[in-house]
Structures are given as C-alpha cells and as structure tokens.
Write a protein that holds these residues in place. Structure first.
Motif, short mmCIF file in Angstrom:
data_model
loop_
_atom_site.label_atom_id
_atom_site.label_comp_id
_atom_site.label_asym_id
_atom_site.label_seq_id
_atom_site.Cartn_x
_atom_site.Cartn_y
_atom_site.Cartn_z
N LEU A 174 -4.44 0.65 -6.90
CA LEU A 174 -4.39 1.69 -5.85
C LEU A 174 -3.63 2.94 -6.24
CD1 LEU A 174 -3.74 -0.53 -2.70
CD2 LEU A 174 -5.85 0.70 -3.25
N LEU A 199 -10.19 1.53 1.48
CA LEU A 199 -8.90 1.72 0.82
C LEU A 199 -9.11 1.74 -0.68
CD1 LEU A 199 -5.79 1.79 0.75
CD2 LEU A 199 -5.82 -0.71 0.87
N GLY A 200 -8.75 2.84 -1.29
CA GLY A 200 -8.88 2.99 -2.74
C GLY A 200 -7.89 4.03 -3.23
N PRO A 201 -7.81 4.24 -4.53
CA PRO A 201 -6.83 5.19 -5.06
C PRO A 201 -7.03 6.61 -4.55
CG PRO A 201 -8.30 4.40 -6.79
CD PRO A 201 -8.53 3.54 -5.60
N SER A 220 -2.35 -5.17 -7.14
CA SER A 220 -2.82 -4.28 -6.07
C SER A 220 -2.34 -2.86 -6.30
CB SER A 220 -2.34 -4.79 -4.71
OG SER A 220 -2.87 -6.06 -4.42
N VAL A 250 0.84 -1.21 0.00
CA VAL A 250 0.00 0.00 0.00
C VAL A 250 0.87 1.25 0.00
CG1 VAL A 250 -1.72 1.30 1.30
CG2 VAL A 250 -1.92 -1.18 1.11
N LEU A 308 -6.16 6.73 -0.67
CA LEU A 308 -4.72 6.55 -0.48
C LEU A 308 -3.96 7.80 -0.91
CD1 LEU A 308 -2.24 4.89 0.23
CD2 LEU A 308 -2.35 3.84 -2.05
#
Length: 204
Positions: free
Chosen positions: A50, A188-190, A46, A17, A193
C-alpha cells in the motif's frame, strides 16, 4: 532520525493502512516490531503493497509470531520469549514509522505492555481512532494513559466515516492536535491511499 509511533485505541482500527499512508507520504522506513498472526500475511506485507515504498524501506520484524493473538499469548504458544533488548529502535537514515500491535494495554509479556514499550522509546505517538460510537471514551482513556507514562501525543487521526461531533470533542477534551480523518477507501490501493492521505491528513 525522526520517529513516529502509530498506535490505535483498539485492534482493527485501521492503523496499518494509516501507517502505510504515513510512511509513503514521508518516504520513511516502516517497522512493526512484533507481528502476531501471519496467515495469509502480516502487516509488513500490507504496508509494502500500500505504501509505494521500495522493499529496502520495509524492515523485518523483531518477532514474527504465527499465532493470531495478543503478543504475550502468541509468544507462549509459539515457544518464543520476547526480550526488550531485541525491541530497540532500528537506526535508519531519515524518518521511521513504527506500528504497534493492537491497543496500548496489549501485553507483550507477563510484565510489559505495549504502552510501556512506547514509554521506553520516548518517541511521539500518533493515536488512530474510530469515528463512531465509543470512540470518545476509548480515545480519551488512551490519551490519558499515554500522558501518564510521559509519552508525547503527536496527534489523533480518525479513521472511518465522518462524525463531526466526535471529531470535534475528542481533541478538545484530550487537548491534542487533530491530524484529520482518513476515509474508508474502496478500492484500497497505493494510489487511492496516497491521494486520500494527501487530501485529508495534516502531518505533524
């Protein structure tokens, strides 16, 4: 070409991440040279989801192993021999974010550890660490190991819930820059983040 290598004090730290946030913030290329375990997907997928980066900036792995295990064991089970020659850093235009597999002492082969690969590359490393119990010991040991092999520590990035004392004492005793703390994100996503990375992480 600017290269930043991302590693963690342990597996499951959140370095994928963090790598996605870092690559997205820099508009960098992303490369994970060794992926062990691809069910249902690997870290490359992933990061693609992201980071917000175009597909052309997500580079293919040098080794994509099916077995979820230490790279040396995954390679043995999958019948693959890992060669240092195939682990040369790819040449790209602009920044390159490289994500290691597991922690520093994870074996790539019978004679090569992940930290040995970092020393071979001679590029600065960002160390991702938990904020909670145990992080002082793991972080300081990791910093000492990197320095012992002549690897530059660009900084430490904490991941998790706030812990003021751990976030203070580790960079003080380790004599490394602290890049900030990336909180656990839900959802949690682009977008979440990118916002959290911009708000909480100071890039080296």
């Amino acid at each position: 070409m600017t290269v930043l290598v991302v590693t963690g004090t342990d597996t499951g730290i959140g370095k994928t991440v963090f790598s996605a946030g870092l690559a997205g913030a820099l508009g960098a290329h992303y490369w994970k040279p060794i992926q062990a375990g691809v069910d249902p997907e690997g870290d490359k997928e992933s990061v693609a989801a992201l980071s917000g980066l175009p597909a052309s900036r997500i580079l293919p792995e040098a080794y994509r192993l099916a077995t979820p295990a230490s790279p040396h064991l995954a390679a043995r089970i999958d019948g693959v021999e890992i060669s240092l020659d195939r682990l040369a850093l790819p040449q790209v235009d602009g920044p390159l974010v490289v994500e290691g597999a597991g922690g520093l002492m994870v074996p790539i082969s019978e004679s090569l550890l992940m930290i040995d690969l970092f020393a071979h590359w001679r590029q600065p490393v960002i160390l991702c660490a938990r904020t909670g119990l145990g992080t002082i010991n793991h972080s300081l040991l990791s910093i000492e190991a990197l320095r012992g092999r002549g690897v530059q520590v660009a900084g430490i990035a904490f991941i998790g819930d706030p812990h003021a004392e751990n976030e203070r004492i580790v960079p003080l005793l380790g004599d490394v820059p602290v890049l900030g703390r990336l909180p656990l994100l839900a959802p949690l996503g682009p977008e979440t983040l990118a916002r959290a990375f911009a708000a909480h992480i100071n890039l080296p």
